[in-house]
Design a protein around this motif. Structure first.
Motif, short mmCIF file in Angstrom:
data_model
loop_
_atom_site.label_atom_id
_atom_site.label_comp_id
_atom_site.label_asym_id
_atom_site.label_seq_id
_atom_site.Cartn_x
_atom_site.Cartn_y
_atom_site.Cartn_z
N ALA A 289 -5.60 20.00 -28.69
CA ALA A 289 -5.18 19.17 -29.82
C ALA A 289 -5.56 19.86 -31.13
O ALA A 289 -4.77 19.89 -32.07
CB ALA A 289 -5.85 17.80 -29.74
N ARG A 290 -6.77 20.45 -31.15
CA ARG A 290 -7.24 21.13 -32.38
C ARG A 290 -6.31 22.27 -32.75
O ARG A 290 -5.97 22.43 -33.91
CB ARG A 290 -8.63 21.71 -32.13
N THR A 291 -5.91 23.06 -31.75
CA THR A 291 -5.06 24.20 -32.10
C THR A 291 -3.63 23.74 -32.46
O THR A 291 -2.93 24.44 -33.16
CB THR A 291 -4.98 25.25 -30.97
N ASP A 292 -3.26 22.55 -31.99
CA ASP A 292 -1.91 22.05 -32.33
C ASP A 292 -1.81 21.65 -33.79
O ASP A 292 -0.73 21.54 -34.33
CB ASP A 292 -1.57 20.82 -31.47
N GLY A 293 -2.94 21.37 -34.43
CA GLY A 293 -2.91 20.98 -35.85
C GLY A 293 -3.64 19.68 -36.07
O GLY A 293 -4.11 19.06 -35.10
N PRO A 294 -3.76 19.24 -37.35
CA PRO A 294 -4.57 18.06 -37.64
C PRO A 294 -3.95 16.78 -37.06
O PRO A 294 -2.73 16.70 -36.89
CB PRO A 294 -4.62 18.02 -39.17
#
Ligand code: C2E
Ligand code: CA
Ligand code: CA
Length: 583
Positions: A289-294
């Protein structure tokens, strides 16, 4: 009768009384025998002897009751000691004899009270987070373990949701530890209320009974255990509600702070073999989720485990690769758009893998950063690039070499000293060395960046902002920092002729750089049209396949030597495009 005898034999009071009786009877018997021996048995002596024996019996009875009281107290204290041993620390022993036994009982009570307080404190330290007073990761893990077992046995579904507070680390770095802890406290309060409200809502709708548990499970990570859910979508809805509550701003002194949260969700029992694995799965989903964006919310999938495994293999491969010298430095020319000369180059790492061949940094830099291996790798590239550039200089080619610096390399206080040491060791003049840092590194802690970079700039090292225009920088802050070069991101150059806004973006960056007296390097220049556009708009340098792809050190040296010959031809074409584009 038998039980009395048993009691006499088994209790301390009984034993003492029997001993007393035996001793006193023996002495009475000896005394009587002595009297009979001395005076002969006379009737007048039988009375006093009988009375003495009676008095002795009376004394023994009184003695028995006294000793039996003492022994009762001792039994109570023994029971108390056994309770303490079984961790029943709330019990107390009550003795009011006014003698040493009462003192002893009071001392025992005090001792167990202290033990009780210490045990509670230890529990607190072991299972409660000291800043937010929420359960900590270990307690959360144990609860998840319990819920996992119970759900597996009763065929029920539950979920673990891990939330990561976006931007928290940045706030803490900017405003300091104390402000960070204050913010965490507020986040915990907000989360507690949100979890309670969402939990009540979900349970009202579904008539489920076991309540949610909120815990702080990492520096900026909070987790919720939902022991009972009907279906996974419920956990998703729950996560959305909680994350929405976190998006409302926080007040921290004079600051108004807007945070957000990503969430990773694992469903149990299906997403693991134990509670601990479920927690790990939710964490893995969170890292996606973190790498997908805020503000993203991601459910765990089996496929993530596969990717995590691949990363693990990659990590051990990178480690071995560093040890075996499989990483090589390539150099890509940067050309002066006015004169057409090769002015500098960028060092770009390549992995010469024994089975996969040359591997692009896009495939391993992220893993190297996550595992900390970027430190030895980054040091190696920096030293190698400086060594190669010093060698070219000795052979008559003076080009400035730029090295990419990752956030982790920058986190070391010894960074400045290390760069100066490498320059001294290789003999490369500081004016021929450049560092490329990204906007996000620059803005993550501007004071630190200035502190580490300014001494290098004083010596003549140039600082470039890489991929400029792609971050969300605070322009005012960025322009106050000690930089020399903006590297215009290749997406803008590629978009020339395709996206109507691209020329304006490039012109704006060049104008801004001009105002600040910075150089500009346009990246990803592949066509003469792009080069001509950049030249007419005043970009200083161009880098891209048009002027040469990244190449090994020897090839770069040869390329630089023969460039002047090819340049004429290239720049003739460029000049014609320039002519068209300025018309
Ligand atoms: P970057 O710093 O933005 O590097 C520019 C990338 O654009 C390089 O990719 C380069 O080969 C590529 N490129 C150059 N000219 C052109 C062009 O005309 N067209 C296109 N399409 N691409 C072009 P590369 O070498 O694959 O590196 C990718 C990224 O990996 C770099 O992006 C940089 O962020 C990182 N990287 C590379 N080497 C290092 C290193 O030594 N240390 C660190 N920390 N990061 C590195
Ligand atoms: Ca770069
Ligand atoms: Ca770049």
């Amino acid at each position: 009768m038998g039980s009395w005898l048993d009691y006499l034999r088994q209790s301390l009071a009984g034993k003492l009384t029997l001993a007393f009786l035996a001793l006193s009877s023996l002495s009475a018997l000896c005394g009587g025998l002595a009297l009979v021996y001395i005076f002969g048995l006379e009737a007048r002596l039988a009375w006093p002897l009988g009375l003495a024996i009676l008095a002795l019996c009376l004394a023994s009875t009184i003695f028995f009751f006294l000793v039996s009281r003492i022994s009762h107290t001792l039994v109570e204290m023994t029971q108390f000691a056994q309770d303490t041993n079984l961790q029943r620390l709330d019990k107390r022993v009550n003795v009011q004899s006014g003698d040493e036994l009462e003192h002893l009982a009071n001392s025992l009570n005090r001792m167990v009270y202290r033990l009780d307080t210490s045990m509670k404190r230890i529990q607190q330290l072991a299972f409660v987070d000291s800043i937010t007073e929420l359960p900590n990761r270990e307690r959360f893990r144990l609860e998840t373990e319990e819920a996992f077992k119970s759900n597996s046995a009763h065929d029920l579904v539950g979920a673990v949701i891990c939330f990561d507070i976006d931007k928290f680390i940045r706030v803490q770095e900017t405003l300091g530890q104390i402000a960070g802890e204050g913010l965490l406290g507020q986040v915990a309060e907000r989360l507690t209320a949100a979890v309670l409200a969402s939990d009540r809502m979900v349970r009202l709708q579904t008539s489920l009974t076991r309540p949610a548990l909120l815990a702080r499970t990492g520096i900026s990570e909070f987790s919720v255990l939902l022991p009972d859910i009907r279906e996974p979508t419920q956990a998703g809805r729950f996560a959305q509600l909680v994350a929405a509550a976190l998006r409302q701003h926080f007040e921290l002194g004079v600051h108004r702070i807007v945070l957000g949260a990503c969430a990773g969700i694992a469903i149990f029992p299906q997403d693991g073999e134990s509670g601990t694995e479920i927690l790990r799965s939710a964490d893995l989903a969170l890292s996606h989720a973190r790498t997908d964006g805020p503000n993203r919310c991601v459910f765990f999938t089996r496929n993530m485990n596969q990717r995590a495994l691949e990363k693990l293999v990659l990590e051990s491969d990178i480690r071995a690769g560093i040890e075996q010298g499989q990483f090589i430095t390539f150099f890509q020319p940067k050309v002066d758009l006015d004169s057409g000369r090769i002015h500098g180059c960028e060092a770009l790492v390549r992995w010469n893998h024994p089975t996969h061949g040359l591997i692009s940094p896009y495939k391993f830099i992220e893993a190297a950063e996550e595992t900390g291996l970027i430190m030895p790798l980054g040091d190696y590239i920096m030293r190698d690039a400086a060594k190669k550039a010093a060698g070219w200089l000795r052979r008559g080619i003076a080009v400035r070499v730029a090295v990419n610096v990752s956030a982790m390399q920058f986190s070391e206080d010894t960074f400045t000293a290390k760069v100066l040491h490498i320059l001294a060791e290789t003999g490369l003049p500081a004016s021929l060395f450049e560092l490329e840092i990204t906007e996000s590194i620059a803005m993550s802690n501007p004071e630190r960046v200035i502190r580490l970079l300014e001494p290098l700039r004083q010596k003549g090292v140039r600082i470039a902002i890489d991929d400029f225009g792609t971050g969300y920088s605070n322009l005012a802050a960025l322009t106050r920092m000690p930089f020399d070069i903006f590297k215009i991101d290749q997406s803008f150059v590629t978009a020339l002729g395709k996206d109507g806004n691209a020329p304006t973006m490039i012109e704006t960056i060049i104008a801004m750089a001009g105002g600040l007296n910075y150089e500009t390097v346009a990246e990803g220049v592949e066509t003469h049209e792009q080069a001509a556009f950049l030249k007419t708009r005043g970009a200083t340098l161009g880098q891209g396949f048009l002027f040469g792809a990244p190449m090994a050190s020897d090839a770069f040296e040869a390329h630089a030597r023969t460039w002047a010959v090819r340049m004429d031809e290239s720049f003739l074409q460029l000049a014609s495009h320039e002519h068209h584009s300025s018309n």
